[in-house]
Design a protein around this motif. Structure first.
Motif, mmCIF file in Angstrom:
data_model
loop_
_atom_site.group_PDB
_atom_site.id
_atom_site.type_symbol
_atom_site.label_atom_id
_atom_site.label_comp_id
_atom_site.label_asym_id
_atom_site.label_seq_id
_atom_site.Cartn_x
_atom_site.Cartn_y
_atom_site.Cartn_z
ATOM 1 N N ARG A 1 1.582 21.899 1.319
ATOM 2 C CA ARG A 1 0.580 22.465 0.419
ATOM 3 C C ARG A 1 -0.084 21.342 -0.365
ATOM 4 O O ARG A 1 0.444 20.237 -0.449
ATOM 5 N N PHE A 2 -1.241 21.660 -0.949
ATOM 6 C CA PHE A 2 -1.943 20.733 -1.826
ATOM 7 C C PHE A 2 -2.124 21.393 -3.192
ATOM 8 O O PHE A 2 -1.898 22.586 -3.358
ATOM 9 N N ALA A 3 -2.552 20.597 -4.156
ATOM 10 C CA ALA A 3 -2.789 21.118 -5.509
ATOM 11 C C ALA A 3 -4.063 20.512 -6.082
ATOM 12 O O ALA A 3 -4.086 20.041 -7.208
ATOM 13 N N GLY A 4 -5.127 20.505 -5.283
ATOM 14 C CA GLY A 4 -6.387 19.964 -5.755
ATOM 15 C C GLY A 4 -6.865 18.808 -4.901
ATOM 16 O O GLY A 4 -6.146 18.275 -4.040
ATOM 17 N N THR A 5 -8.113 18.412 -5.128
ATOM 18 C CA THR A 5 -8.736 17.351 -4.334
ATOM 19 C C THR A 5 -7.972 16.045 -4.422
ATOM 20 O O THR A 5 -7.814 15.328 -3.424
ATOM 21 N N ASP A 6 -7.467 15.720 -5.613
ATOM 22 C CA ASP A 6 -6.758 14.455 -5.787
ATOM 23 C C ASP A 6 -5.516 14.378 -4.904
ATOM 24 O O ASP A 6 -5.183 13.320 -4.379
ATOM 25 N N THR A 7 -4.838 15.495 -4.710
ATOM 26 C CA THR A 7 -3.643 15.480 -3.857
ATOM 27 C C THR A 7 -4.013 15.252 -2.397
ATOM 28 O O THR A 7 -3.245 14.652 -1.643
ATOM 29 N N VAL A 8 -5.192 15.752 -1.977
ATOM 30 C CA VAL A 8 -5.640 15.492 -0.605
ATOM 31 C C VAL A 8 -5.955 14.009 -0.428
ATOM 32 O O VAL A 8 -5.619 13.397 0.591
ATOM 33 N N LEU A 9 -6.590 13.409 -1.446
ATOM 34 C CA LEU A 9 -6.883 11.978 -1.408
ATOM 35 C C LEU A 9 -5.598 11.160 -1.310
ATOM 36 O O LEU A 9 -5.481 10.249 -0.482
ATOM 37 N N ILE A 10 -4.623 11.511 -2.131
ATOM 38 C CA ILE A 10 -3.361 10.778 -2.106
ATOM 39 C C ILE A 10 -2.619 11.019 -0.796
ATOM 40 O O ILE A 10 -2.006 10.099 -0.231
ATOM 41 N N ALA A 11 -2.675 12.246 -0.260
ATOM 42 C CA ALA A 11 -2.037 12.529 1.029
ATOM 43 C C ALA A 11 -2.665 11.697 2.135
ATOM 44 O O ALA A 11 -1.955 11.156 3.003
ATOM 45 N N ALA A 12 -3.993 11.570 2.128
ATOM 46 C CA ALA A 12 -4.664 10.717 3.116
ATOM 47 C C ALA A 12 -4.234 9.266 2.944
ATOM 48 O O ALA A 12 -4.042 8.536 3.930
ATOM 49 N N SER A 13 -4.080 8.838 1.695
ATOM 50 C CA SER A 13 -3.609 7.481 1.425
ATOM 51 C C SER A 13 -2.197 7.280 1.959
ATOM 52 O O SER A 13 -1.881 6.255 2.588
ATOM 53 N N MET A 14 -1.322 8.261 1.736
ATOM 54 C CA MET A 14 0.054 8.172 2.235
ATOM 55 C C MET A 14 0.082 8.143 3.759
ATOM 56 O O MET A 14 0.879 7.411 4.371
ATOM 57 N N LEU A 15 -0.786 8.961 4.378
ATOM 58 C CA LEU A 15 -0.859 8.983 5.841
ATOM 59 C C LEU A 15 -1.332 7.636 6.374
ATOM 60 O O LEU A 15 -0.747 7.075 7.314
ATOM 61 N N GLY B 1 0.817 -1.204 0.000
ATOM 62 C CA GLY B 1 0.000 0.000 0.000
ATOM 63 C C GLY B 1 0.853 1.258 0.000
ATOM 64 O O GLY B 1 0.524 2.254 -0.661
ATOM 65 N N ASN B 2 1.958 1.227 0.737
ATOM 66 C CA ASN B 2 2.896 2.348 0.703
ATOM 67 C C ASN B 2 3.483 2.520 -0.693
ATOM 68 O O ASN B 2 3.644 3.643 -1.183
ATOM 69 N N VAL B 3 3.840 1.396 -1.323
ATOM 70 C CA VAL B 3 4.421 1.455 -2.667
ATOM 71 C C VAL B 3 3.447 2.143 -3.624
ATOM 72 O O VAL B 3 3.818 3.055 -4.372
ATOM 73 N N ALA B 4 2.184 1.709 -3.587
ATOM 74 C CA ALA B 4 1.181 2.279 -4.487
ATOM 75 C C ALA B 4 0.961 3.767 -4.210
ATOM 76 O O ALA B 4 0.937 4.585 -5.143
ATOM 77 N N ALA B 5 0.791 4.123 -2.937
ATOM 78 C CA ALA B 5 0.509 5.518 -2.596
ATOM 79 C C ALA B 5 1.681 6.421 -2.944
ATOM 80 O O ALA B 5 1.501 7.510 -3.518
ATOM 81 N N ASN B 6 2.897 5.996 -2.621
ATOM 82 C CA ASN B 6 4.064 6.848 -2.832
ATOM 83 C C ASN B 6 4.434 6.974 -4.304
ATOM 84 O O ASN B 6 4.833 8.051 -4.764
ATOM 85 N N ILE B 7 4.323 5.877 -5.049
ATOM 86 C CA ILE B 7 4.604 5.948 -6.479
ATOM 87 C C ILE B 7 3.559 6.812 -7.191
ATOM 88 O O ILE B 7 3.888 7.625 -8.067
ATOM 89 N N THR B 8 2.298 6.655 -6.802
ATOM 90 C CA THR B 8 1.241 7.484 -7.384
ATOM 91 C C THR B 8 1.506 8.962 -7.110
ATOM 92 O O THR B 8 1.383 9.817 -7.996
ATOM 93 N N ALA B 9 1.896 9.277 -5.866
ATOM 94 C CA ALA B 9 2.168 10.669 -5.494
ATOM 95 C C ALA B 9 3.324 11.240 -6.298
ATOM 96 O O ALA B 9 3.248 12.354 -6.834
ATOM 97 N N GLY B 10 4.426 10.485 -6.397
ATOM 98 C CA GLY B 10 5.600 10.985 -7.104
ATOM 99 C C GLY B 10 5.395 11.083 -8.600
ATOM 100 O O GLY B 10 5.828 12.058 -9.238
#
Length: 420
Positions: A194-208, A40-49
């Protein structure tokens, strides 16, 4: 003081270990840390980067700092009281609330298992071309075999296996940075929250959710009790000092792996189409960095799935035993939680996004673990002279508040159509 630790006359294990220094006491935090480097970390972090470059580096740094404090608090609760967090909750909650708490914890455990089985299945597909469903079944079976080593008599053997897998994970996920180092200016810029839209908040929650794993919070308080069953009250100060080192070392490794994944995606994959999935990232890594790095990455992903699914099954058993006072064999738990993951592999077309969403579910479960942990470690009747001081009480309150605020922000942005 309400405590279950052994009397001073029984303090054999703690004293013997104390004479040998800190090294023999390390291990429980490394088992818990495996939860921080699961697929799950792999997916969230790769998606974010891959999607946003270095934008969300700050989320991982903050989440890992939170994790260090939370995991130490969990270990302290277990060492001082002689009981795990689920056991204390089971003793203190009325039956109705206890069952409701267990239900949400089981949902979190299922989301955790989903990430681990799916990630292992993806790794087997990358390495050997196996269908995802067949790979998920194989990962489930191997994890069953690993659980043979998970009991109090074989605790150190289990820790050794898990640490060995953690080494493989670390090498597998850090190797790409040697060939494709990140941009220093980009990394520094990514530390600005900082965030850059709703999708970044979703991914940040996933990373958290993938970093501050709820089941690891419950588990660590059990691990220390299984590791040091013969301790006495005079051993507690030394064991607490050892736990600080244990948590710091383990989460430095886990934090480095997580940040490395995001940095690798940001430096080698950002802006390239199709790289925000594990499969796409693997293909891009092979094209950009060579097939050898691609194989090492896939091996790290497989080790991540195998190690974390075994630890997850162990955590689920401890949660059920503590809250419901029912001990279900680890093998049976493994079989039950395997079914939803196999259904996802069979029915869902994008398993990487399923991993990301599962980690968001974990983010919503974190406050339900952190808030009672903070409440119990400040209770004098439970902790005695080890009760949290004012600084730690404030720190735990701020951590819980930040996590809840992020979850509420995600709800607002997602369901009310607000953007940032």
């Amino acid at each position: 003081m309400e405590t279950e630790i052994a009397s001073d006359s029984q303090a054999v294990d703690g004293k013997a270990a104390a004479k040998k220094g800190l090294l023999p006491l390390l291990g429980p935090a490394f088992v818990a840390a495996v939860a921080y480097v699961d697929p799950g970390n792999v997916a969230a972090n790769i998606t974010a980067g891959a999607r946003y470059g270095y934008l969300l580096v700050w989320v991982l740094v903050l989440a890992n700092l939170m994790a260090v404090i939370i995991q130490y608090q969990s270990a302290k609760l277990g060492l001082v009281t002689g009981k795990s967090l689920p056991e204390i909750l089971g003793d203190r909650l009325p039956k109705g609330k206890r069952i409701m708490f267990w239900i949400q914890a089981e949902i979190i455990a299922a989301a955790t298992d989903l990430a681990e089985i799916v990630g292992g299945a993806i790794a087997l597909q990358l390495l050997f071309g196996l269908p995802l469903l067949a790979g998920g079944f194989i990962v489930g079976c191997v994890s069953l075999a690993l659980l043979i080593f998970q009991n109090e008599r074989r605790q150190k053997q289990f820790e050794t296996i898990v640490v060995g897998l953690l080494v493989i994970i670390t090498v597998g996920f850090l190797s790409g940075l040697v060939i494709s180092p990140p941009d220093p200016a980009g990394m520094l810029g990514g530390l600005l929250p900082r965030f850059a839209g709703t999708d970044t908040v979703l991914i940040a929650a996933s990373m958290l959710g993938a970093t501050v794993m709820p089941h690891a919070i419950y588990l660590h308080s059990s691990l220390v009790n299984h590791r040091f069953p013969g301790r006495g009250s005079r051993d507690i100060p030394h064991l607490l000092r050892a736990s600080k080192h244990d948590v710091a070392y383990a989460l430095i490794v886990a934090g480095a792996v997580n940040i490395a994944l995001l940095l690798l995606a940001a430096s080698a994959l950002a802006g390239k189409s199709g790289t925000d999935t594990i499969e796409g990232a693997h293909a891009a890594i092979e094209n950009a960095l060579g097939s050898g790095i691609g194989v090492i990455f896939a091996i790290g992903l497989l080790a991540s799935g195998l190690a974390s699914t075994s630890v997850g099954a162990y955590a689920g058993s401890e949660i059920m035993g503590g809250l419901l006072h029912v001990r279900v064999p680890l093998f049976l738990r493994r079989l039950v939680t395997l079914i939803p993951a196999l259904l996802i592999l069979w029915l869902y077309p994008n398993p990487t996004w399923a991993l990301v969403v599962s980690q968001v579910a974990l983010s919503f479960g974190i406050p339900l673990a952190v808030v009672p942990l903070a409440a119990y470690t400040r209770k004098k009747e439970l902790m005695g002279s080890y009760t949290d001081n004012r600084a730690m009480r404030w720190t735990m309150g701020v951590i819980a508040g930040l996590i809840i605020a992020l979850n509420l922000l995600l709800v607002v942005l997602t369901f009310m159509g607000v953007d940032v």
